[in-house]
Scaffold this motif. Structure first.
Motif, mmCIF file in Angstrom:
data_model
loop_
_atom_site.group_PDB
_atom_site.id
_atom_site.type_symbol
_atom_site.label_atom_id
_atom_site.label_comp_id
_atom_site.label_asym_id
_atom_site.label_seq_id
_atom_site.Cartn_x
_atom_site.Cartn_y
_atom_site.Cartn_z
ATOM 1 N N ILE A 32 0.821 -1.214 0.000
ATOM 2 C CA ILE A 32 0.000 0.000 0.000
ATOM 3 C C ILE A 32 0.855 1.263 0.000
ATOM 4 N N ARG A 35 4.513 0.418 -2.330
ATOM 5 C CA ARG A 35 4.163 0.005 -3.698
ATOM 6 C C ARG A 35 5.226 -0.928 -4.288
ATOM 7 N N SER A 504 1.010 -3.988 -6.271
ATOM 8 C CA SER A 504 0.655 -3.010 -5.245
ATOM 9 C C SER A 504 -0.573 -2.204 -5.651
ATOM 10 N N GLN A 505 -0.678 -1.862 -6.937
ATOM 11 C CA GLN A 505 -1.862 -1.138 -7.422
ATOM 12 C C GLN A 505 -3.119 -1.977 -7.222
ATOM 13 N N ARG A 508 -4.061 -2.185 -3.523
ATOM 14 C CA ARG A 508 -4.677 -0.931 -3.070
ATOM 15 C C ARG A 508 -6.094 -0.790 -3.621
#
Length: 589
Positions: A32, A35, A504-505, A508
């Motif tokens: 988060i 990344r 990571s995207q 999130r």
């Protein structure tokens, strides 16, 4: 060498929990805030878990590394085996050009991205979860949506979120079967309790998904279709879970909602066709028409996949396949070496069921589909090679994540976190789903989470005077909303959606939705325990006496012969219609 697990290595549970939670907190921070790429985060988290297991929990160095190796091996088979085959099947469809026909077919039903997401991510994904599970639904549906032109992040993200509703009944109900075996509560009451919780989530999920994609106002524009999708799925899920048991809710609800929505869209269309920003409006070329035979041929890989996966889920066929193609070995240096909290040795086996594995079913479907879609096997080998190259980092990520999960469990770190939640007294029903959520986040599997925590859920509920079926079912239901943020699931979705390195995207994108749904299930479970107790089914505990049933191999062979005959008939029909089309094109006008 024998070593016993501990729960409170510091003698102060608060400090022990703080240290035990560090690897999990790191994953959240890495994905988060930092990344970090998925494989990097998972490998560092694994290293942290090993260090804590050895230095804090006193786990011998050899056992810690063997535990990681055991988990990594399980990550390679059956998890990576399944993911590779799912993406391979999709790539074959794309390379042959047949996916262009599928896109045309979908556009003829609806070009609206909101409704395509419901048909594929929600309904078809649920069907695949009920038959295959273990990551196949997300891998296949995310790849399909990207192929249709979806934004890769949205395609992968909504497939992960859509996969929540069916996870509890995945793989022909295996998560609930395991919860029953561990807790001693029969399958049907657990299925009924879950079937009185998840349909409430299922009826809301289509609107929730469309709102994520397009916003609440745009979701209201397709309200009638959303209602048909959600209500049909939830009703069929409720009925099958309560009256048929845990094996078929996903299959019945998934297929039923597809049929209901497709029929509804023949009579109702949205006023405007919604697409992603900067995406051109679709043009359905009227001069480009495909015959029914061409459409069936294009869909043939998924038709064959569906038939084979259903067959692979039948117990008589599983028995035959396991008789001929399964090797089970005691993991060297780890089997019966770790003592659980009860003092009993923990068996550590590795099962290589190379014939009955879901990945093998998908491989067989792919091999049968290659000539059906007009490719040669030499080209198929090239596609397989490019698929392996495409998935090299997801394979590494999944192996690392499973190694992390195994060392967390074997060292007792996971049990430390569970012990704190189990000591919340009368509020435990509220925290019971969190235990399932935590288990799935760590292991990537609702089945594994139920194996870990169902007994804890049962014993704790009894100690506070709550019906154990409420908390055991809460472990199952809470686990489903942890699936969307499990590093294993994130890796699978990233691989299918061409987001390797951007895990990571994706994390999130999904994490807030996981917490929102978890909170909903926590409050619902608390109400079931103390307010709406009439919803709890009446049942008797399983008998402690068990008899081993001898598999009926004759039935399995009959089923396999029937499967082979059906596949030959389908192949013959597809080839015949293709030849008729070719001959008609040769006739001069």
């Amino acid at each position: 060498m024998v070593w016993k697990q501990v729960i409170d290595p510091f003698g102060r549970i608060g400090v022990s929990v703080l240290v035990a939670s560090l690897p999990i907190l790191f994953i959240f921070w890495a994905l988060i805030i930092r990344r970090m790429k998925g494989y990097q985060a998972s490998m560092i988290a694994t290293a942290m878990a090993i260090a804590i297991a050895i230095s804090v929990y006193g786990m011998p160095v050899k056992l810690a590394f063997l535990s990681v190796a055991h988990g990594a091996l399980y990550g390679l088979f059956p998890i990576c085996w399944l993911v590779i085959m799912a993406v391979f099947l999709f790539n074959i469809t794309v390379r042959s050009g047949q996916f262009d026909i599928i896109k045309h077919f979908m556009a003829s039903i609806t070009s609206d991205r909101r409704l395509q997401a419901l048909l594929i991510a929600f309904s078809f994904g649920a069907f695949l979860e009920g038959t295959a599970g273990f990551g196949a639904p997300v891998a296949i549906t995310a790849a399909m949506l990207v192929g249709l032109g979806f934004n890769p992040l949205y395609a992968s993200g909504i497939c992960l979120i859509a996969n929540t509703a069916p996870v509890a009944f995945g793989s022909i109900g295996i998560p609930i079967t395991v919860a029953s075996q561990v807790s001693g509560i029969p399958e049907l009451p657990i299925s009924q309790m879950v079937g009185r919780t998840l349909p409430i989530l299922s009826v809301m999920l289509p609107f929730y998904l469309v709102s994520i994609i397009a916003g609440v106002r745009k979701a209201r524009e397709v309200g009638p279709a959303v209602l048909v999708s959600g209500v049909s799925f939830a009703l069929l899920q409720y009925l099958s879970a309560n009256f048929l048991g845990p094996a078929l809710p996903d299959v019945i609800a998934g297929l039923g909602s597809i049929i209901c929505l497709m029929v509804f869209l023949r009579f109702w269309k949205p006023k405007t066709i919604w697409r992603f920003d900067n995406e051109p409006m679709p043009v359905l070329h009227t001069e480009m028409s495909y015959t029914t035979g061409q459409t069936i041929r294009a869909w043939s890989p998924f038709i064959v996949l569906t038939i084979i996966v259903i067959a692979w889920g039948l117990q008589p066929i599983k028995d035959v396949l396991n008789e001929w193609g399964m090797v089970q070995v005691e993991f060297p240096g780890l089997h019966n070496v770790i003592l659980g909290l009860d003092g009993n040795p923990i068996p550590k086996l590795f099962k290589l069921n190379y014939l009955s594995a879901a990945g093998t079913a998908i491989l067989l479907a792919t091999l049968l589909s290659i000539p059906l879609v007009g490719l040669g096997y030499r080209e198929g080998i090239n596609v397989f090679g490019s698929t392996l190259n495409q998935l090299k980092f997801p394979i590494l990520t999944i192996a690392a994540v499973l190694g992390f999960a195994y060392v967390m469990n074997d060292s007792g770190i996971t049990l430390t976190l569970a012990a704190v939640l189990a000591n919340t007294g009368l509020l435990f029903p509220f925290f019971a789903p969190i235990l399932g959520w935590l288990g799935v986040f760590i292991t990537g599997s609702d089945t594994s989470a139920n194996a870990l925590f169902s007994k804890v859920q049962y014993a704790t509920a009894q100690s506070i005077g709550v019906d154990p079926v409420v908390t055991v079912a809460a472990n199952v239901s809470g686990g489903v909303v942890g699936k969307m943020i499990s590093p294993q699931s994130i890796a699978v979705a990233a691989a299918a959606g061409n987001l390797v390195g951007q895990e990571s995207q994706l994390f999130r994108f999904t994490v807030k939705h996981s917490f929102i749904m978890l909170g909903f299930i926590c409050f619902l479970t608390l109400a079931q325990a103390y307010v709406i107790q009439w919803i709890i089914p009446v049942y008797e505990l399983l008998s402690t006496k068990s008899t081993a049933a001898v598999p009926d191999m004759t039935t399995g062979y009959v089923y396999l012969i029937g499967l082979a005959s059906l596949l030959v008939a389908i192949a013959a029909i597809i080839r015949l219609t293709d030849r008729k089309r070719e001959s008609s094109q040769k006739v001069p006008s």
